[in-house]
Design a protein around this motif. Sequence first.
Motif, PDB file in Angstrom:
ATOM      1  N   LEU A  93      -4.121   2.127   4.263  1.00 19.38           N
ATOM      2  CA  LEU A  93      -2.751   2.057   4.595  1.00 19.38           C
ATOM      3  C   LEU A  93      -2.753   2.015   6.149  1.00 19.38           C
ATOM      4  O   LEU A  93      -1.852   1.521   6.916  1.00 19.38           O
TER       5      LEU A  93
ATOM      6  N   ASN B  15      -6.940  -4.776  -3.820  1.00 17.15           N
ATOM      7  CA  ASN B  15      -6.615  -4.123  -4.823  1.00 17.15           C
ATOM      8  C   ASN B  15      -6.324  -4.486  -6.051  1.00 17.15           C
ATOM      9  O   ASN B  15      -6.301  -3.766  -7.402  1.00 17.15           O
TER      10      ASN B  15
ATOM     11  N   LEU C 235      -0.159   9.293  -5.915  1.00 19.61           N
ATOM     12  CA  LEU C 235      -0.213  10.726  -5.716  1.00 19.61           C
ATOM     13  C   LEU C 235       0.811  11.316  -6.496  1.00 19.61           C
ATOM     14  O   LEU C 235       0.553  12.465  -7.382  1.00 19.61           O
TER      15      LEU C 235
ATOM     16  N   VAL D 106       0.103   4.196  -2.703  1.00 20.09           N
ATOM     17  CA  VAL D 106      -0.187   5.478  -2.426  1.00 20.09           C
ATOM     18  C   VAL D 106       0.678   6.545  -3.182  1.00 20.09           C
ATOM     19  O   VAL D 106       0.180   7.639  -3.661  1.00 20.09           O
TER      20      VAL D 106
ATOM     21  N   ARG E 144       0.738  -1.294   0.245  1.00 20.47           N
ATOM     22  CA  ARG E 144       0.014  -0.071   0.180  1.00 20.47           C
ATOM     23  C   ARG E 144       0.735   1.148   0.061  1.00 20.47           C
ATOM     24  O   ARG E 144       0.430   2.332  -0.541  1.00 20.47           O
TER      25      ARG E 144
ATOM     26  N   VAL F 261      -5.726   7.226  -4.515  1.00 22.11           N
ATOM     27  CA  VAL F 261      -4.760   8.006  -3.397  1.00 22.11           C
ATOM     28  C   VAL F 261      -5.895   8.071  -2.172  1.00 22.11           C
ATOM     29  O   VAL F 261      -5.146   7.904  -0.802  1.00 22.11           O
TER      30      VAL F 261
ATOM     31  N   TYR G  37      -8.731   6.272  -1.039  1.00 25.78           N
ATOM     32  CA  TYR G  37      -9.137   5.247  -0.322  1.00 25.78           C
ATOM     33  C   TYR G  37      -7.717   4.362   0.107  1.00 25.78           C
ATOM     34  O   TYR G  37      -7.885   3.608   1.276  1.00 25.78           O
ATOM     35  N   MET G  38      -6.706   4.328  -0.645  1.00 31.36           N
ATOM     36  CA  MET G  38      -5.686   3.523  -0.145  1.00 31.36           C
ATOM     37  C   MET G  38      -4.997   4.025   1.029  1.00 31.36           C
ATOM     38  O   MET G  38      -4.342   3.552   1.936  1.00 31.36           O
ATOM     39  N   SER G  39      -4.860   5.473   1.250  1.00 32.48           N
ATOM     40  CA  SER G  39      -4.392   6.219   2.501  1.00 32.48           C
ATOM     41  C   SER G  39      -4.997   5.477   3.715  1.00 32.48           C
ATOM     42  O   SER G  39      -4.386   5.345   4.438  1.00 32.48           O
TER      43      SER G  39
END
Length: 247
Positions: free
Chosen positions: A189, A151, A55, A51, A47, A182, A184-186
């Motif tokens: 993580l 994912n 980004l 991210v 992750r 960016v 949802y993955m943040s």
Amino acid sequence: MLDSFMLVLVGIIAGIVNTIAGGGSLLTLPILIFMGLPPNIANGTNRIAIVMQMLVGSLGFKTKGIRTFPFSLYIGFFALLGAIFGAQIAIDIEAKTFKKMLSFIMIAVLLFTLCKPSFKKTTSLEKIQGKKLWVSCFSFFFFGIYGGFLNAGLGFILLTFLHFYNRFSLVKANAVKAVVIVMYMSVALFVFILNNAVHWGMGATLAIGTSIGAWFSSRFLVTKGDRFVRLFLAISIAIMAIKLWFF
């Protein structure tokens, strides 16, 4: 040093694939597991790279004048909520079960890529208001659950949905996809970090490669346009199919 070089190299390739099409995690996640990380920690570590690459990719699209707001914020918020549930499922699942599910998902992604619809240059107006907006938000909540859980291969699905349902060009769809991931993955993580399921060293090394790939591919993608995206999609899907079939 060899492992670090390998992670950076794989990261660059995954960054290009993820930014332009999707499916880079089908490269990075197995590599992390092969290098000795337990499946849940490999999942969390991956992750960091996702991210960072998304980004950097979203910033690359922005420098080329591609704007995604506020639509990307709306659907990104719903995807974020779903990712919280998905990440917690990934934390709690047993390693043996996770490996079996990963194998099944890789086969499913292969079938999707082989049976995918043809992407065509769209000339219609973007459909991002009213009912279309609410259906998109609802759909991205469930996309977020899977994104928080694993994912892998989700980029293909997001790209297809944004292109055919919301009528975005492939370039614009990729830009929207980057912003949403960016968001949802943040959050996903963060859930992995709270559960000590992240290897920072390997994650940072992988992120260097994915960021490099994402930056150059996002800027190059805009200059080449949809025709190049369709070509790259076809090539990347073929590579994924060969990899999943023979390895």
